[in-house]
Design an enzyme around this catalytic site. Sequence first.
Site, mmCIF file in Angstrom:
data_model
loop_
_atom_site.group_PDB
_atom_site.id
_atom_site.type_symbol
_atom_site.label_atom_id
_atom_site.label_comp_id
_atom_site.label_asym_id
_atom_site.label_seq_id
_atom_site.Cartn_x
_atom_site.Cartn_y
_atom_site.Cartn_z
ATOM 1 N N SER A 255 45.910 35.807 45.940
ATOM 2 C CA SER A 255 44.611 35.608 45.316
ATOM 3 C C SER A 255 43.532 36.303 46.142
ATOM 4 C CB SER A 255 44.342 34.106 45.148
ATOM 5 O OG SER A 255 43.185 33.871 44.396
ATOM 6 N N ALA A 256 42.525 35.555 46.624
ATOM 7 C CA ALA A 256 41.500 36.172 47.467
ATOM 8 C C ALA A 256 42.123 36.825 48.696
ATOM 9 C CB ALA A 256 40.468 35.131 47.889
#
Length: 576
Positions: A255-256
Amino acid sequence: MRIVHPILVLFADQAFFALAKIKPFAIQEQAIPNVINGFCNIGGAPPEAHLDNATFTGICEGGAARFLGIPYAEPPTGDRRLRLPDPLPPYEGNYDARKFGPSCPQQRMLLPRGLNTRLEKDVSDIFAKLYEKITVDNEDCLTINVFTPEDATNTSNLPVVVWIFGGGFEIGGTALYDGAVIVTRSIKMGEPIIFVSMNYRICLAAFGFLPGKEVKNAKIGNLGLQDQRLALKWVQKYISAFGGDPSKVTIWGESAGAISVALHMLVNKGDQEGLFRGAIMQSGGPIPVGDIENGQQYYDALVKNAACDNSPDTLECLRNVPYAKFKYAMDLSPNFFAYQGLALAWLPRVDGIFLTEPPQYAVLRGHVSNVPMITGMNAHFIVGNCDDEGSLFSLSSLNVTTTTELGQYLNSFMLPTAPKNQVDLLLQYYPEDVTAGCPFDTGPLNNLSVQYKRIAAIQGDIVFHGPRRLLLKYQANKQNSWAFVHKRGKFLPFIGAAHGTDLLDSFGGGKLADYVIYFTRNLDPNGDLEEISWPQYDLRDPKALIFQEFGLVVEDDNYRIDPLEFVANLSLLHPI
Protein backbone atom coordinates in the site's frame (compact mmCIF):
# COMPACT_ATOMS: atom_id res chain seq x y z
CA MET A 1 -25.30 -19.60 6.87
CA ARG A 2 -23.56 -16.72 8.58
CA ILE A 3 -22.57 -13.89 6.27
CA VAL A 4 -19.36 -11.96 6.92
CA HIS A 5 -20.11 -8.24 6.83
CA PRO A 6 -17.61 -6.31 4.69
CA ILE A 7 -16.97 -3.70 7.34
CA LEU A 8 -15.32 -6.38 9.49
CA VAL A 9 -12.45 -6.70 7.02
CA LEU A 10 -11.98 -3.00 6.32
CA PHE A 11 -8.80 -3.00 8.34
CA ALA A 12 -7.29 -6.20 6.98
CA ASP A 13 -3.88 -4.56 6.43
CA GLN A 14 -3.74 -3.10 9.94
CA ALA A 15 -6.15 -4.64 12.46
CA PHE A 16 -5.24 -8.23 11.57
CA PHE A 17 -1.67 -7.72 12.69
CA ALA A 18 -2.56 -5.57 15.66
CA LEU A 19 -4.81 -8.34 16.96
CA ALA A 20 -2.04 -10.84 16.26
CA LYS A 21 0.28 -8.85 18.52
CA ILE A 22 -1.57 -10.37 21.49
CA LYS A 23 -0.17 -13.77 20.48
CA PRO A 24 1.74 -13.20 17.23
CA PHE A 25 0.76 -16.20 15.15
CA ALA A 26 1.42 -18.42 18.20
CA ILE A 27 5.02 -18.65 17.07
CA GLN A 28 6.24 -16.84 20.17
CA GLU A 29 4.93 -19.67 22.34
CA GLN A 30 7.57 -22.03 20.97
CA ALA A 31 10.58 -22.77 23.11
CA ILE A 32 13.67 -20.94 21.97
CA PRO A 33 16.64 -23.29 21.80
CA ASN A 34 20.03 -22.28 23.10
CA VAL A 35 22.44 -21.59 20.28
CA ILE A 36 26.19 -21.46 20.52
CA ASN A 37 27.97 -18.36 19.20
CA GLY A 38 24.80 -16.72 17.94
CA PHE A 39 22.93 -13.68 19.19
CA CYS A 40 20.79 -16.05 21.26
CA ASN A 41 23.70 -17.79 22.99
CA ILE A 42 23.94 -20.91 25.10
CA GLY A 43 24.25 -19.03 28.36
CA GLY A 44 20.77 -17.62 28.05
CA ALA A 45 22.01 -14.04 28.21
CA PRO A 46 20.03 -11.53 26.13
CA PRO A 47 21.44 -10.78 22.67
CA GLU A 48 23.67 -7.77 22.23
CA ALA A 49 24.68 -5.68 19.24
CA HIS A 50 27.45 -3.11 19.31
CA LEU A 51 27.03 0.10 17.30
CA ASP A 52 29.69 2.80 17.56
CA ASN A 53 30.41 3.06 21.28
CA ALA A 54 27.07 1.68 22.43
CA THR A 55 25.62 -1.68 23.37
CA PHE A 56 22.07 -2.51 22.34
CA THR A 57 20.40 -5.27 24.36
CA GLY A 58 17.63 -7.13 22.55
CA ILE A 59 15.50 -10.15 23.27
CA CYS A 60 15.30 -13.70 21.91
CA GLU A 61 11.68 -14.39 21.15
CA GLY A 62 9.63 -15.86 18.34
CA GLY A 63 12.56 -17.79 16.90
CA ALA A 64 14.66 -14.69 16.30
CA ALA A 65 16.89 -12.21 18.02
CA ARG A 66 14.95 -8.95 18.18
CA PHE A 67 16.51 -5.51 18.46
CA LEU A 68 13.62 -3.11 18.68
CA GLY A 69 12.98 0.62 18.95
CA ILE A 70 16.49 1.73 17.96
CA PRO A 71 16.49 5.48 17.24
CA TYR A 72 17.83 6.28 13.78
CA ALA A 73 17.25 10.05 13.70
CA GLU A 74 16.93 12.95 16.05
CA PRO A 75 13.38 13.21 17.46
CA PRO A 76 11.26 15.37 15.09
CA THR A 77 9.91 17.34 18.04
CA GLY A 78 10.19 20.92 19.23
CA ASP A 79 12.07 23.01 16.71
CA ARG A 80 12.65 19.87 14.59
CA ARG A 81 8.97 19.75 13.66
CA LEU A 82 8.58 20.38 9.98
CA ARG A 83 12.29 19.87 9.41
CA LEU A 84 14.30 17.37 7.41
CA PRO A 85 15.31 14.38 9.54
CA ASP A 86 18.67 14.81 11.25
CA PRO A 87 20.98 11.81 11.61
CA LEU A 88 22.10 10.95 15.09
CA PRO A 89 25.65 11.42 16.35
CA PRO A 90 27.60 8.21 17.09
CA TYR A 91 25.82 6.05 19.63
CA GLU A 92 27.14 6.07 23.20
CA GLY A 93 26.24 4.05 26.27
CA ASN A 94 23.71 1.28 26.76
CA TYR A 95 20.31 0.94 25.07
CA ASP A 96 17.35 -1.25 25.93
CA ALA A 97 16.15 -2.64 22.58
CA ARG A 98 13.52 -5.10 23.82
CA LYS A 99 10.36 -3.17 22.89
CA PHE A 100 9.01 -1.45 19.82
CA GLY A 101 9.21 2.30 19.89
CA PRO A 102 6.00 4.32 19.61
CA SER A 103 4.37 4.72 16.22
CA CYS A 104 4.26 8.12 14.62
CA PRO A 105 1.01 10.01 15.32
CA GLN A 106 -2.02 8.43 13.69
CA GLN A 107 -4.92 10.11 11.95
CA ARG A 108 -8.32 9.35 13.42
CA MET A 109 -10.28 7.01 11.18
CA LEU A 110 -13.96 7.61 10.50
CA LEU A 111 -15.59 4.60 8.88
CA PRO A 112 -17.79 4.80 5.78
CA ARG A 113 -21.18 6.13 6.74
CA GLY A 114 -24.54 4.56 6.06
CA LEU A 115 -23.68 0.86 6.08
CA ASN A 116 -24.72 -0.15 9.57
CA THR A 117 -24.71 2.37 12.41
CA ARG A 118 -24.29 -0.15 15.23
CA LEU A 119 -21.63 -2.10 13.38
CA GLU A 120 -19.76 1.10 12.54
CA LYS A 121 -19.66 1.93 16.25
CA ASP A 122 -18.48 -1.55 17.21
CA VAL A 123 -15.70 -1.57 14.62
CA SER A 124 -14.73 2.01 15.51
CA ASP A 125 -14.36 0.95 19.14
CA ILE A 126 -12.20 -2.00 18.13
CA PHE A 127 -10.10 0.23 15.92
CA ALA A 128 -9.64 2.77 18.73
CA LYS A 129 -8.50 0.01 21.06
CA LEU A 130 -5.98 -1.29 18.54
CA TYR A 131 -4.40 2.06 17.94
CA GLU A 132 -4.60 3.44 21.45
CA LYS A 133 -3.42 0.32 23.27
CA ILE A 134 -1.21 -1.47 20.75
CA THR A 135 0.00 1.14 18.29
CA VAL A 136 0.90 3.74 20.90
CA ASP A 137 1.90 6.92 19.13
CA ASN A 138 4.23 9.78 19.91
CA GLU A 139 5.92 12.53 17.93
CA ASP A 140 9.27 11.07 19.01
CA CYS A 141 8.85 8.04 16.79
CA LEU A 142 11.76 7.62 14.37
CA THR A 143 13.00 4.17 15.33
CA ILE A 144 14.13 1.08 13.48
CA ASN A 145 13.85 -2.65 14.28
CA VAL A 146 16.09 -5.57 13.34
CA PHE A 147 15.10 -9.26 13.47
CA THR A 148 17.93 -11.75 12.94
CA PRO A 149 18.11 -15.55 12.96
CA GLU A 150 18.85 -16.68 16.50
CA ASP A 151 22.14 -18.30 15.45
CA ALA A 152 23.35 -15.32 13.41
CA THR A 153 26.54 -13.52 14.34
CA ASN A 154 27.95 -10.19 13.28
CA THR A 155 29.89 -11.99 10.56
CA SER A 156 26.99 -13.91 8.99
CA ASN A 157 26.60 -11.56 5.99
CA LEU A 158 22.94 -12.41 5.44
CA PRO A 159 20.69 -10.75 2.85
CA VAL A 160 18.33 -8.13 4.28
CA VAL A 161 14.72 -7.24 3.55
CA VAL A 162 13.56 -3.80 4.72
CA TRP A 163 9.80 -3.56 5.30
CA ILE A 164 7.91 -0.27 4.78
CA PHE A 165 4.42 -0.52 6.25
CA GLY A 166 1.27 0.79 4.61
CA GLY A 167 -1.78 2.64 5.85
CA GLY A 168 -2.61 5.30 3.29
CA PHE A 169 0.11 7.62 4.66
CA GLU A 170 -2.33 8.17 7.53
CA ILE A 171 -2.04 5.24 9.95
CA GLY A 172 0.29 2.34 10.69
CA GLY A 173 3.42 1.39 12.54
CA THR A 174 6.06 -1.29 12.80
CA ALA A 175 4.60 -2.79 15.99
CA LEU A 176 1.87 -4.36 13.87
CA TYR A 177 4.29 -6.56 11.92
CA ASP A 178 6.19 -9.38 13.57
CA GLY A 179 9.40 -9.71 11.57
CA ALA A 180 10.16 -12.99 13.34
CA VAL A 181 7.45 -14.58 11.19
CA ILE A 182 9.55 -13.90 8.08
CA VAL A 183 12.90 -14.70 9.69
CA THR A 184 11.84 -18.06 11.13
CA ARG A 185 10.19 -18.99 7.85
CA SER A 186 13.43 -18.22 6.01
CA ILE A 187 15.35 -20.43 8.43
CA LYS A 188 12.98 -23.36 7.87
CA MET A 189 13.43 -22.89 4.11
CA GLY A 190 17.21 -23.00 4.49
CA GLU A 191 17.39 -19.43 3.12
CA PRO A 192 17.99 -17.26 6.20
CA ILE A 193 17.53 -13.52 5.94
CA ILE A 194 17.35 -10.49 8.23
CA PHE A 195 14.17 -8.43 8.53
CA VAL A 196 14.27 -4.68 9.19
CA SER A 197 11.38 -2.24 9.66
CA MET A 198 11.24 1.46 10.41
CA ASN A 199 8.73 3.99 11.63
CA TYR A 200 8.40 7.11 9.50
CA ARG A 201 6.34 10.25 9.74
CA ILE A 202 2.93 9.62 8.23
CA CYS A 203 0.01 11.89 7.46
CA LEU A 204 0.80 15.29 8.87
CA ALA A 205 0.54 14.69 12.59
CA ALA A 206 4.29 14.37 12.63
CA PHE A 207 4.44 16.44 9.45
CA GLY A 208 5.26 13.60 7.10
CA PHE A 209 3.32 14.61 3.97
CA LEU A 210 2.16 18.19 4.40
CA PRO A 211 1.43 19.84 1.00
CA GLY A 212 1.19 23.46 -0.10
CA LYS A 213 3.26 26.29 -1.54
CA GLU A 214 4.56 27.16 1.93
CA VAL A 215 5.99 23.66 2.29
CA LYS A 216 7.46 23.79 -1.21
CA ASN A 217 9.13 27.16 -0.59
CA ALA A 218 10.58 25.90 2.68
CA LYS A 219 11.94 22.79 0.88
CA ILE A 220 10.47 20.40 3.43
CA GLY A 221 8.17 18.25 1.29
CA ASN A 222 7.80 14.51 1.66
CA LEU A 223 9.43 14.30 5.07
CA GLY A 224 8.08 10.76 5.52
CA LEU A 225 10.03 9.63 2.45
CA GLN A 226 13.07 11.51 3.71
CA ASP A 227 12.76 9.57 6.99
CA GLN A 228 12.68 6.29 5.08
CA ARG A 229 15.71 7.29 3.05
CA LEU A 230 17.67 8.09 6.20
CA ALA A 231 16.64 4.72 7.65
CA LEU A 232 17.96 2.99 4.52
CA LYS A 233 21.26 4.80 5.01
CA TRP A 234 21.26 3.61 8.62
CA VAL A 235 20.93 0.05 7.32
CA GLN A 236 23.97 0.54 5.11
CA LYS A 237 25.99 1.83 8.03
CA TYR A 238 24.96 -0.54 10.80
CA ILE A 239 23.37 -3.74 9.48
CA SER A 240 26.71 -5.56 9.47
CA ALA A 241 26.69 -5.43 13.27
CA PHE A 242 23.56 -7.59 13.18
CA GLY A 243 24.97 -10.07 10.66
CA GLY A 244 23.56 -8.42 7.54
CA ASP A 245 25.15 -7.79 4.17
CA PRO A 246 24.62 -4.11 3.18
CA SER A 247 25.18 -4.97 -0.48
CA LYS A 248 22.19 -7.35 -0.47
CA VAL A 249 19.27 -5.19 0.61
CA THR A 250 15.74 -5.51 -0.77
CA ILE A 251 13.08 -2.92 0.04
CA TRP A 252 9.55 -4.28 0.43
CA GLY A 253 6.28 -2.52 1.09
CA GLU A 254 2.50 -2.74 0.87
CA SER A 255 0.00 0.00 0.00
CA ALA A 256 1.60 3.30 1.08
CA GLY A 257 4.73 1.25 1.73
CA ALA A 258 4.72 -0.08 -1.84
CA ILE A 259 4.18 3.43 -3.20
CA SER A 260 7.15 4.49 -1.07
CA VAL A 261 9.26 1.67 -2.52
CA ALA A 262 8.37 2.80 -6.04
CA LEU A 263 9.28 6.39 -5.27
CA HIS A 264 12.65 5.36 -3.84
CA MET A 265 13.26 3.74 -7.22
CA LEU A 266 12.56 7.07 -8.95
CA VAL A 267 14.36 9.73 -6.91
CA ASN A 268 17.74 11.02 -8.08
CA LYS A 269 16.70 10.05 -11.61
CA GLY A 270 16.90 6.43 -10.62
CA ASP A 271 20.15 6.45 -8.66
CA GLN A 272 19.44 4.39 -5.56
CA GLU A 273 22.76 5.46 -4.00
CA GLY A 274 23.71 1.86 -3.31
CA LEU A 275 20.88 1.59 -0.77
CA PHE A 276 19.14 -1.46 -2.27
CA ARG A 277 19.41 -3.95 -5.08
CA GLY A 278 15.82 -5.20 -5.23
CA ALA A 279 12.30 -3.92 -4.68
CA ILE A 280 8.97 -5.60 -3.89
CA MET A 281 5.69 -3.70 -4.24
CA GLN A 282 2.39 -5.10 -2.97
CA SER A 283 -0.58 -2.93 -3.98
CA GLY A 284 1.34 0.18 -4.89
CA GLY A 285 3.56 1.67 -7.57
CA PRO A 286 4.41 4.97 -9.25
CA ILE A 287 1.28 6.75 -8.04
CA PRO A 288 -0.17 9.43 -10.38
CA VAL A 289 0.55 12.51 -8.27
CA GLY A 290 1.50 16.02 -9.36
CA ASP A 291 2.89 19.13 -7.78
CA ILE A 292 2.82 19.57 -4.02
CA GLU A 293 0.68 22.69 -4.45
CA ASN A 294 -2.13 20.44 -5.67
CA GLY A 295 -2.82 19.85 -2.00
CA GLN A 296 -3.00 23.51 -1.04
CA GLN A 297 -6.59 23.23 0.12
CA TYR A 298 -5.61 20.71 2.78
CA TYR A 299 -2.80 22.90 4.06
CA ASP A 300 -5.12 25.90 4.23
CA ALA A 301 -7.80 23.92 6.07
CA LEU A 302 -5.25 22.60 8.55
CA VAL A 303 -3.89 26.08 9.21
CA LYS A 304 -7.41 27.38 9.83
CA ASN A 305 -8.42 24.51 12.11
CA ALA A 306 -5.19 24.91 14.09
CA ALA A 307 -5.98 28.63 14.51
CA CYS A 308 -2.82 29.60 12.62
CA ASP A 309 -4.60 31.42 9.78
CA ASN A 310 -3.88 34.86 11.23
CA SER A 311 -0.20 34.15 11.75
CA PRO A 312 2.31 35.95 9.48
CA ASP A 313 4.22 32.65 9.25
CA THR A 314 1.82 29.74 9.18
CA LEU A 315 4.57 27.10 9.07
CA GLU A 316 6.19 28.51 12.15
CA CYS A 317 2.81 28.58 13.84
CA LEU A 318 2.27 24.91 13.03
CA ARG A 319 5.69 24.10 14.45
CA ASN A 320 4.76 25.66 17.77
CA VAL A 321 1.07 24.88 18.13
CA PRO A 322 0.36 22.51 21.04
CA TYR A 323 0.24 18.94 19.85
CA ALA A 324 -3.30 18.29 21.09
CA LYS A 325 -4.53 21.27 19.12
CA PHE A 326 -2.67 20.17 16.05
CA LYS A 327 -3.97 16.61 16.38
CA TYR A 328 -7.52 17.96 16.56
CA ALA A 329 -6.98 19.95 13.36
CA MET A 330 -5.50 16.93 11.63
CA ASP A 331 -8.39 14.70 12.62
CA LEU A 332 -10.80 17.06 10.87
CA SER A 333 -9.10 16.31 7.55
CA PRO A 334 -10.46 13.60 5.23
CA ASN A 335 -9.09 10.08 5.68
CA PHE A 336 -9.02 7.26 3.16
CA PHE A 337 -12.59 6.24 4.02
CA ALA A 338 -13.87 9.74 3.29
CA TYR A 339 -16.27 10.55 0.48
CA GLN A 340 -13.45 11.51 -1.89
CA GLY A 341 -12.00 8.00 -1.76
CA LEU A 342 -8.49 7.52 -3.13
CA ALA A 343 -7.96 11.20 -3.89
CA LEU A 344 -6.11 11.27 -0.58
CA ALA A 345 -5.32 14.49 1.26
CA TRP A 346 -1.89 13.45 2.51
CA LEU A 347 0.20 11.99 -0.28
CA PRO A 348 3.75 12.14 -1.54
CA ARG A 349 3.83 14.90 -4.15
CA VAL A 350 6.39 16.59 -6.39
CA ASP A 351 8.28 18.99 -4.14
CA GLY A 352 11.15 19.95 -6.47
CA ILE A 353 13.76 18.59 -4.07
CA PHE A 354 13.14 14.94 -3.18
CA LEU A 355 10.63 14.27 -5.95
CA THR A 356 11.54 16.45 -8.90
CA GLU A 357 9.03 15.13 -11.43
CA PRO A 358 5.70 13.29 -11.41
CA PRO A 359 6.37 9.60 -10.77
CA GLN A 360 4.76 8.42 -13.98
CA TYR A 361 6.80 10.88 -16.03
CA ALA A 362 9.90 9.50 -14.35
CA VAL A 363 8.92 6.02 -15.52
CA LEU A 364 8.41 7.22 -19.09
CA ARG A 365 11.79 8.96 -19.04
CA GLY A 366 13.54 5.88 -17.73
CA HIS A 367 14.45 7.47 -14.40
CA VAL A 368 14.02 4.18 -12.55
CA SER A 369 16.60 2.42 -10.41
CA ASN A 370 18.67 0.13 -12.54
CA VAL A 371 22.14 1.18 -11.47
CA PRO A 372 24.30 -1.95 -11.08
CA MET A 373 25.16 -2.75 -7.46
CA ILE A 374 27.46 -5.46 -8.78
CA THR A 375 29.01 -5.52 -12.21
CA GLY A 376 26.43 -6.73 -14.70
CA MET A 377 23.62 -6.86 -12.14
CA ASN A 378 20.71 -4.41 -12.20
CA ALA A 379 18.13 -3.73 -9.52
CA HIS A 380 15.25 -6.20 -9.84
CA PHE A 381 11.64 -5.82 -8.78
CA ILE A 382 8.35 -7.56 -8.08
CA VAL A 383 5.07 -5.67 -8.42
CA GLY A 384 1.52 -6.87 -7.87
CA ASN A 385 -2.00 -5.93 -6.89
CA CYS A 386 -5.05 -7.33 -5.22
CA ASP A 387 -7.73 -7.86 -7.83
CA ASP A 388 -10.34 -5.60 -6.21
CA GLU A 389 -8.18 -2.69 -5.07
CA GLY A 390 -10.86 -0.01 -5.29
CA SER A 391 -13.69 -1.66 -3.36
CA LEU A 392 -12.80 -0.54 0.18
CA PHE A 393 -12.37 3.07 -0.87
CA SER A 394 -15.72 3.33 -2.65
CA LEU A 395 -17.97 2.48 0.28
CA SER A 396 -18.52 6.14 1.15
CA SER A 397 -19.74 7.21 -2.28
CA LEU A 398 -22.88 5.08 -2.42
CA ASN A 399 -25.04 8.17 -2.95
CA VAL A 400 -23.56 8.54 -6.46
CA THR A 401 -26.28 6.84 -8.50
CA THR A 402 -26.15 8.17 -12.10
CA THR A 403 -23.53 8.50 -14.82
CA THR A 404 -23.86 12.29 -14.64
CA GLU A 405 -23.25 12.27 -10.90
CA LEU A 406 -20.28 9.95 -11.36
CA GLY A 407 -18.72 12.34 -13.88
CA GLN A 408 -19.18 15.20 -11.44
CA TYR A 409 -17.73 13.10 -8.62
CA LEU A 410 -14.59 12.31 -10.62
CA ASN A 411 -14.20 15.95 -11.63
CA SER A 412 -14.50 17.01 -8.00
CA PHE A 413 -11.84 14.68 -6.61
CA MET A 414 -9.91 12.17 -8.70
CA LEU A 415 -9.68 14.22 -11.92
CA PRO A 416 -10.27 17.87 -10.98
CA THR A 417 -8.40 19.29 -14.00
CA ALA A 418 -9.76 16.91 -16.64
CA PRO A 419 -12.19 18.42 -19.19
CA LYS A 420 -15.64 16.90 -19.41
CA ASN A 421 -15.02 15.18 -22.74
CA GLN A 422 -12.08 13.22 -21.27
CA VAL A 423 -14.10 12.18 -18.24
CA ASP A 424 -16.94 11.13 -20.55
CA LEU A 425 -14.49 9.02 -22.54
CA LEU A 426 -13.23 7.43 -19.33
CA LEU A 427 -16.79 6.42 -18.48
CA GLN A 428 -17.11 4.73 -21.85
CA TYR A 429 -14.17 2.51 -20.91
CA TYR A 430 -15.98 1.72 -17.64
CA PRO A 431 -19.61 1.22 -18.70
CA GLU A 432 -22.60 1.04 -16.40
CA ASP A 433 -22.52 -2.74 -16.35
CA VAL A 434 -22.35 -4.30 -12.90
CA THR A 435 -20.96 -7.54 -14.29
CA ALA A 436 -17.84 -5.66 -15.43
CA GLY A 437 -17.26 -3.80 -12.15
CA CYS A 438 -15.25 -4.30 -8.99
CA PRO A 439 -15.25 -6.76 -7.25
CA PHE A 440 -14.40 -8.23 -10.62
CA ASP A 441 -15.64 -11.58 -11.92
CA THR A 442 -18.57 -11.64 -9.49
CA GLY A 443 -21.31 -11.07 -12.04
CA PRO A 444 -24.27 -9.00 -10.79
CA LEU A 445 -23.37 -9.62 -7.13
CA ASN A 446 -21.87 -7.16 -4.64
CA ASN A 447 -23.40 -4.01 -6.10
CA LEU A 448 -24.14 -1.86 -3.06
CA SER A 449 -25.52 0.95 -5.22
CA VAL A 450 -26.09 1.63 -8.92
CA GLN A 451 -22.58 3.03 -9.45
CA TYR A 452 -20.62 1.30 -6.67
CA LYS A 453 -18.84 -1.38 -8.70
CA ARG A 454 -18.14 1.14 -11.45
CA ILE A 455 -16.57 3.66 -9.06
CA ALA A 456 -14.55 0.90 -7.41
CA ALA A 457 -13.18 -0.24 -10.78
CA ILE A 458 -12.16 3.28 -11.79
CA GLN A 459 -10.51 4.19 -8.49
CA GLY A 460 -8.60 0.92 -8.24
CA ASP A 461 -7.37 1.15 -11.82
CA ILE A 462 -6.22 4.77 -11.63
CA VAL A 463 -4.30 4.42 -8.35
CA PHE A 464 -3.16 0.78 -8.35
CA HIS A 465 -3.58 -1.35 -11.48
CA GLY A 466 -2.70 1.38 -13.98
CA PRO A 467 0.62 2.28 -12.30
CA ARG A 468 1.58 -1.40 -12.06
CA ARG A 469 0.99 -1.97 -15.75
CA LEU A 470 2.79 1.30 -16.65
CA LEU A 471 5.89 0.36 -14.65
CA LEU A 472 6.08 -3.05 -16.28
CA LYS A 473 5.47 -1.65 -19.76
CA TYR A 474 8.44 0.68 -19.59
CA GLN A 475 10.83 -1.24 -17.33
CA ALA A 476 10.37 -4.97 -17.91
CA ASN A 477 12.67 -4.85 -20.94
CA LYS A 478 15.38 -3.17 -18.83
CA GLN A 479 15.18 -5.01 -15.51
CA ASN A 480 14.33 -8.48 -14.37
CA SER A 481 10.80 -8.20 -13.06
CA TRP A 482 7.90 -10.34 -11.91
CA ALA A 483 4.17 -9.52 -11.66
CA PHE A 484 1.32 -10.98 -9.62
CA VAL A 485 -2.40 -10.50 -9.04
CA HIS A 486 -3.92 -11.60 -5.73
CA LYS A 487 -7.47 -12.92 -6.12
CA ARG A 488 -7.97 -14.58 -2.77
CA GLY A 489 -10.95 -13.36 -0.76
CA LYS A 490 -13.51 -13.17 -3.55
CA PHE A 491 -16.04 -14.66 -1.13
CA LEU A 492 -16.02 -11.50 1.00
CA PRO A 493 -19.35 -9.73 0.38
CA PHE A 494 -19.15 -6.39 -1.45
CA ILE A 495 -15.35 -6.02 -1.28
CA GLY A 496 -13.96 -9.28 -2.70
CA ALA A 497 -10.18 -9.60 -3.01
CA ALA A 498 -9.82 -6.16 -1.49
CA HIS A 499 -6.84 -3.96 -0.83
CA GLY A 500 -4.74 -5.46 1.96
CA THR A 501 -5.95 -9.04 1.66
CA ASP A 502 -2.59 -10.07 0.18
CA LEU A 503 -0.93 -9.37 3.53
CA LEU A 504 -2.31 -12.65 4.78
CA ASP A 505 -0.05 -14.34 2.24
CA SER A 506 2.93 -12.29 3.43
CA PHE A 507 2.73 -12.34 7.22
CA GLY A 508 0.08 -15.00 7.73
CA GLY A 509 2.03 -18.01 6.56
CA GLY A 510 1.25 -17.84 2.84
CA LYS A 511 3.35 -18.56 -0.23
CA LEU A 512 3.99 -14.92 -1.03
CA ALA A 513 6.34 -14.86 1.95
CA ASP A 514 8.36 -17.67 0.36
CA TYR A 515 8.72 -15.72 -2.86
CA VAL A 516 9.82 -12.66 -0.88
CA ILE A 517 12.47 -14.67 0.94
CA TYR A 518 13.85 -16.28 -2.21
CA PHE A 519 13.91 -12.91 -3.98
CA THR A 520 15.75 -11.30 -1.07
CA ARG A 521 18.30 -14.08 -1.14
CA ASN A 522 18.79 -14.54 -4.87
CA LEU A 523 17.06 -11.70 -6.76
CA ASP A 524 14.75 -14.36 -8.13
CA PRO A 525 11.49 -15.34 -6.40
CA ASN A 526 11.78 -18.94 -7.55
CA GLY A 527 13.42 -21.54 -5.39
CA ASP A 528 12.54 -24.98 -4.12
CA LEU A 529 8.83 -24.26 -4.36
CA GLU A 530 6.67 -27.24 -5.18
CA GLU A 531 3.59 -25.47 -6.49
CA ILE A 532 4.62 -23.50 -9.54
CA SER A 533 7.45 -21.58 -11.19
CA TRP A 534 6.94 -17.85 -11.48
CA PRO A 535 8.02 -16.65 -14.95
CA GLN A 536 9.93 -13.45 -15.40
CA TYR A 537 7.82 -10.71 -17.01
CA ASP A 538 8.32 -10.59 -20.78
CA LEU A 539 6.66 -7.82 -22.78
CA ARG A 540 6.41 -10.11 -25.79
CA ASP A 541 4.30 -12.56 -23.78
CA PRO A 542 3.48 -10.98 -20.41
CA LYS A 543 2.54 -13.39 -17.65
CA ALA A 544 1.48 -12.85 -14.06
CA LEU A 545 1.33 -15.20 -11.11
CA ILE A 546 -2.27 -15.47 -9.91
CA PHE A 547 -3.00 -16.21 -6.27
CA GLN A 548 -6.29 -18.05 -6.59
CA GLU A 549 -8.52 -19.01 -3.67
CA PHE A 550 -6.83 -22.38 -3.65
CA GLY A 551 -3.45 -22.68 -5.29
CA LEU A 552 -1.47 -20.69 -7.83
CA VAL A 553 -1.61 -20.40 -11.60
CA VAL A 554 0.25 -18.43 -14.25
CA GLU A 555 -1.94 -16.47 -16.65
CA ASP A 556 -1.56 -13.90 -19.42
CA ASP A 557 -1.35 -10.40 -17.96
CA ASN A 558 -3.91 -8.97 -20.35
CA TYR A 559 -6.89 -7.97 -18.22
CA ARG A 560 -8.50 -4.60 -19.05
CA ILE A 561 -5.75 -3.67 -21.52
CA ASP A 562 -7.54 -0.72 -23.13
CA PRO A 563 -9.03 0.79 -19.94
CA LEU A 564 -5.72 0.56 -18.09
CA GLU A 565 -3.85 2.12 -21.00
CA PHE A 566 -6.38 4.95 -21.06
CA VAL A 567 -6.29 5.67 -17.31
CA ALA A 568 -2.48 5.69 -17.40
CA ASN A 569 -2.51 8.32 -20.15
CA LEU A 570 -5.24 10.29 -18.38
CA SER A 571 -3.23 10.25 -15.16
CA LEU A 572 -0.21 11.60 -16.97
CA LEU A 573 -2.26 14.58 -18.09
CA HIS A 574 -4.16 15.06 -14.84
CA PRO A 575 -2.25 13.79 -11.78
CA ILE A 576 -3.81 14.01 -8.34
